[in-house]
Scaffold this motif. Sequence first.
Motif, PDB file in Angstrom:
ATOM      1  N   LEU A 179     -25.202 -18.028  -2.040  1.00 61.14           N
ATOM      2  CA  LEU A 179     -25.304 -19.093  -1.038  1.00 61.14           C
ATOM      3  C   LEU A 179     -24.400 -18.806   0.156  1.00 61.14           C
ATOM      4  CD1 LEU A 179     -25.388 -22.212  -3.384  1.00 61.14           C
ATOM      5  CD2 LEU A 179     -27.300 -21.149  -2.172  1.00 61.14           C
ATOM      6  N   MET A 180     -23.230 -18.239  -0.097  1.00 63.51           N
ATOM      7  CA  MET A 180     -22.352 -17.863   1.010  1.00 63.51           C
ATOM      8  C   MET A 180     -23.029 -16.843   1.909  1.00 63.51           C
ATOM      9  SD  MET A 180     -20.304 -15.168   2.169  1.00 63.51           S
ATOM     10  CE  MET A 180     -19.926 -14.199   0.723  1.00 63.51           C
ATOM     11  N   HIS A 181     -23.626 -15.818   1.295  1.00 67.22           N
ATOM     12  CA  HIS A 181     -24.315 -14.803   2.093  1.00 67.22           C
ATOM     13  C   HIS A 181     -25.459 -15.421   2.897  1.00 67.22           C
ATOM     14  CE1 HIS A 181     -22.085 -11.409   0.618  1.00 67.22           C
ATOM     15  NE2 HIS A 181     -22.436 -11.610  -0.637  1.00 67.22           N
ATOM     16  N   LEU A 182     -26.218 -16.307   2.281  1.00 74.15           N
ATOM     17  CA  LEU A 182     -27.316 -16.953   2.984  1.00 74.15           C
ATOM     18  C   LEU A 182     -26.804 -17.787   4.154  1.00 74.15           C
ATOM     19  CD1 LEU A 182     -30.383 -17.485   3.015  1.00 74.15           C
ATOM     20  CD2 LEU A 182     -29.953 -19.476   1.556  1.00 74.15           C
ATOM     21  N   GLY A 183     -25.710 -18.498   3.948  1.00 71.86           N
ATOM     22  CA  GLY A 183     -25.134 -19.287   5.029  1.00 71.86           C
ATOM     23  C   GLY A 183     -24.649 -18.437   6.187  1.00 71.86           C
ATOM     24  N   GLU A 184     -24.007 -17.317   5.875  1.00 69.94           N
ATOM     25  CA  GLU A 184     -23.539 -16.421   6.934  1.00 69.94           C
ATOM     26  C   GLU A 184     -24.718 -15.842   7.723  1.00 69.94           C
ATOM     27  OE1 GLU A 184     -20.649 -15.875   8.036  1.00 69.94           O
ATOM     28  OE2 GLU A 184     -19.172 -16.236   6.464  1.00 69.94           O
ATOM     29  N   VAL A 185     -25.779 -15.484   7.012  1.00 66.00           N
ATOM     30  CA  VAL A 185     -26.966 -14.944   7.671  1.00 66.00           C
ATOM     31  C   VAL A 185     -27.589 -15.985   8.588  1.00 66.00           C
ATOM     32  CG1 VAL A 185     -29.354 -14.238   7.222  1.00 66.00           C
ATOM     33  CG2 VAL A 185     -27.475 -13.153   5.994  1.00 66.00           C
ATOM     34  N   ASP A 186     -27.715 -17.213   8.092  1.00 64.92           N
ATOM     35  CA  ASP A 186     -28.300 -18.273   8.904  1.00 64.92           C
ATOM     36  C   ASP A 186     -27.485 -18.509  10.173  1.00 64.92           C
ATOM     37  OD1 ASP A 186     -30.116 -20.730   9.238  1.00 64.92           O
ATOM     38  OD2 ASP A 186     -28.103 -21.591   9.303  1.00 64.92           O
ATOM     39  N   ALA A 187     -26.177 -18.555  10.051  1.00 65.99           N
ATOM     40  CA  ALA A 187     -25.333 -18.809  11.216  1.00 65.99           C
ATOM     41  C   ALA A 187     -25.445 -17.679  12.242  1.00 65.99           C
ATOM     42  CB  ALA A 187     -23.880 -18.986  10.779  1.00 65.99           C
ATOM     43  N   ALA A 188     -25.463 -16.454  11.750  1.00 69.95           N
ATOM     44  CA  ALA A 188     -25.583 -15.314  12.670  1.00 69.95           C
ATOM     45  C   ALA A 188     -26.915 -15.344  13.408  1.00 69.95           C
ATOM     46  CB  ALA A 188     -25.425 -14.006  11.897  1.00 69.95           C
ATOM     47  N   LEU A 189     -27.995 -15.610  12.687  1.00 68.27           N
ATOM     48  CA  LEU A 189     -29.300 -15.653  13.328  1.00 68.27           C
ATOM     49  C   LEU A 189     -29.407 -16.834  14.292  1.00 68.27           C
ATOM     50  CD1 LEU A 189     -31.704 -14.750  10.384  1.00 68.27           C
ATOM     51  CD2 LEU A 189     -30.983 -13.285  12.284  1.00 68.27           C
ATOM     52  N   ALA A 190     -28.812 -17.949  13.936  1.00 64.61           N
ATOM     53  CA  ALA A 190     -28.858 -19.108  14.829  1.00 64.61           C
ATOM     54  C   ALA A 190     -28.178 -18.802  16.157  1.00 64.61           C
ATOM     55  CB  ALA A 190     -28.207 -20.315  14.159  1.00 64.61           C
ATOM     56  N   GLY A 191     -27.049 -18.116  16.101  1.00 69.80           N
ATOM     57  CA  GLY A 191     -26.365 -17.753  17.337  1.00 69.80           C
ATOM     58  C   GLY A 191     -27.172 -16.800  18.181  1.00 69.80           C
ATOM     59  N   ALA A 192     -27.769 -15.799  17.544  1.00 61.34           N
ATOM     60  CA  ALA A 192     -28.582 -14.842  18.294  1.00 61.34           C
ATOM     61  C   ALA A 192     -29.823 -15.513  18.867  1.00 61.34           C
ATOM     62  CB  ALA A 192     -28.986 -13.687  17.376  1.00 61.34           C
ATOM     63  N   ARG A 193     -30.456 -16.378  18.072  1.00 59.84           N
ATOM     64  CA  ARG A 193     -31.653 -17.064  18.555  1.00 59.84           C
ATOM     65  C   ARG A 193     -31.333 -17.948  19.758  1.00 59.84           C
ATOM     66  NH1 ARG A 193     -32.775 -19.508  14.206  1.00 59.84           N
ATOM     67  NH2 ARG A 193     -31.886 -21.531  14.706  1.00 59.84           N
ATOM     68  N   ALA A 194     -30.250 -18.690  19.683  1.00 56.69           N
ATOM     69  CA  ALA A 194     -29.876 -19.557  20.800  1.00 56.69           C
ATOM     70  C   ALA A 194     -29.575 -18.751  22.060  1.00 56.69           C
ATOM     71  CB  ALA A 194     -28.667 -20.415  20.411  1.00 56.69           C
ATOM     72  N   THR A 195     -28.938 -17.612  21.879  1.00 53.42           N
ATOM     73  CA  THR A 195     -28.615 -16.762  23.026  1.00 53.42           C
ATOM     74  C   THR A 195     -29.878 -16.222  23.682  1.00 53.42           C
ATOM     75  OG1 THR A 195     -26.497 -16.145  22.028  1.00 53.42           O
ATOM     76  CG2 THR A 195     -27.354 -14.692  23.730  1.00 53.42           C
ATOM     77  N   LEU A 196     -30.836 -15.776  22.869  1.00 59.87           N
ATOM     78  CA  LEU A 196     -32.099 -15.283  23.417  1.00 59.87           C
ATOM     79  C   LEU A 196     -32.878 -16.394  24.104  1.00 59.87           C
ATOM     80  CD1 LEU A 196     -33.134 -12.968  20.459  1.00 59.87           C
ATOM     81  CD2 LEU A 196     -32.839 -12.202  22.822  1.00 59.87           C
ATOM     82  N   ALA A 197     -32.915 -17.579  23.500  1.00 55.51           N
ATOM     83  CA  ALA A 197     -33.654 -18.690  24.088  1.00 55.51           C
ATOM     84  C   ALA A 197     -33.051 -19.111  25.424  1.00 55.51           C
ATOM     85  CB  ALA A 197     -33.678 -19.873  23.117  1.00 55.51           C
ATOM     86  N   GLU A 198     -31.733 -19.200  25.480  1.00 57.09           N
ATOM     87  CA  GLU A 198     -31.080 -19.568  26.739  1.00 57.09           C
ATOM     88  C   GLU A 198     -31.343 -18.502  27.806  1.00 57.09           C
ATOM     89  OE1 GLU A 198     -26.693 -21.028  28.176  1.00 57.09           O
ATOM     90  OE2 GLU A 198     -26.793 -19.223  26.930  1.00 57.09           O
TER      91      GLU A 198
END
Length: 352
Positions: free
Chosen positions: A244-263
């Motif tokens: 679950l820790m690994h999944l959470g870290e992956v989600d957070a990393a992807l969320a940051g990258a996705r937001a950066t690309l969208a902006e």
Amino acid sequence: MPETAVRPVLLTSPPTADDALPGEAARSARGLDPADVEAVLRWAAGLGPRVPHPASGGTARRWELLASVGAQDLSVARMLEPHLDALAILAEDGTTPPADSTWGVWAAEGPNARLTAQGSDEAGWVLDGRKPWCSLAGSLTHGLVTAWVGDHQRRLFAVEMADPGVTVEDGRWVPAGLAEVVTTPVAMTAVAARPVGTTGWYLERDGFWWGGIGVAAVWYGGAVGLARRLARQVREREPDQLALMHLGEVDAALAGARATLAEAAAVVDAGGVTGPGAVLLGARVRHVVATAVELVGRHVAHAVGPGPLSQEPEHVARVADLALYVRQHHAERDAAGLGGMLAEHHPEEAPW
């Protein structure tokens, strides 16, 4: 993976019924064999006219399409992305490419390789010398290639790969990933060439950086593909706290990258940055995405263990392809470049 699992990688709101191209591209890419390079390139040629150009109002959809293909097969995405980039460059120049043509973009320089241009816009141009790092040169109909005009300036030229003066060299290409995207030097002798833009235009235009962010969108898609493998494992077996820790870290990393690309897509479409601002935006987005990709790769590797790397060809290919592809980002060197831009353009107050 079942067909129902093939879905687009979205940066913003879901596409409407009239704008479902990322999902369609993902499903098409899923059915392609990257070893059949000619078939992939024919697919790219047919898809190209339907893809919005950067800064046209559809930049997010363009990058979603690239990410969606990357999440399915990075080799296919690696063949598609430069073709779409070339079409965008030609559109900026006001040029319509020949029907069914397939394109590469080759601007790298290297030791013992120099391509020069002689001539004029009135009398015509010819290219002589060698160009390194020409991906898929033996399979494409056309290329956009930078050549030296004098000692200190470069210009972009369009060439036909069927020109008798073009020789695609055998070059050593033995990577663990992206094996089908054969990359070799190309030698040219008195090759007829058409200039695209003015001297220096290719590297100086804002679109150079929009294309660079497009590459980062493919990296992001590749990381999403890895993350989906981890999410599937968490669904299929009872996860422990580490999973679950690994999944959470992956989600957070992807969320940051996705937001950066969208902006970035919104800013590009709004015409909000030009000149040095475009350079800074491109460098920042690529670094954010590359950092996220490497973090996702590490956490997925730690979470899923050796099984997928030894028993799942699709996962093995994605890991190897992404490891090579993301090295187009030069890690600490590009981070230093980003810091230098901040110091130069914001000497008194940081932008954040």
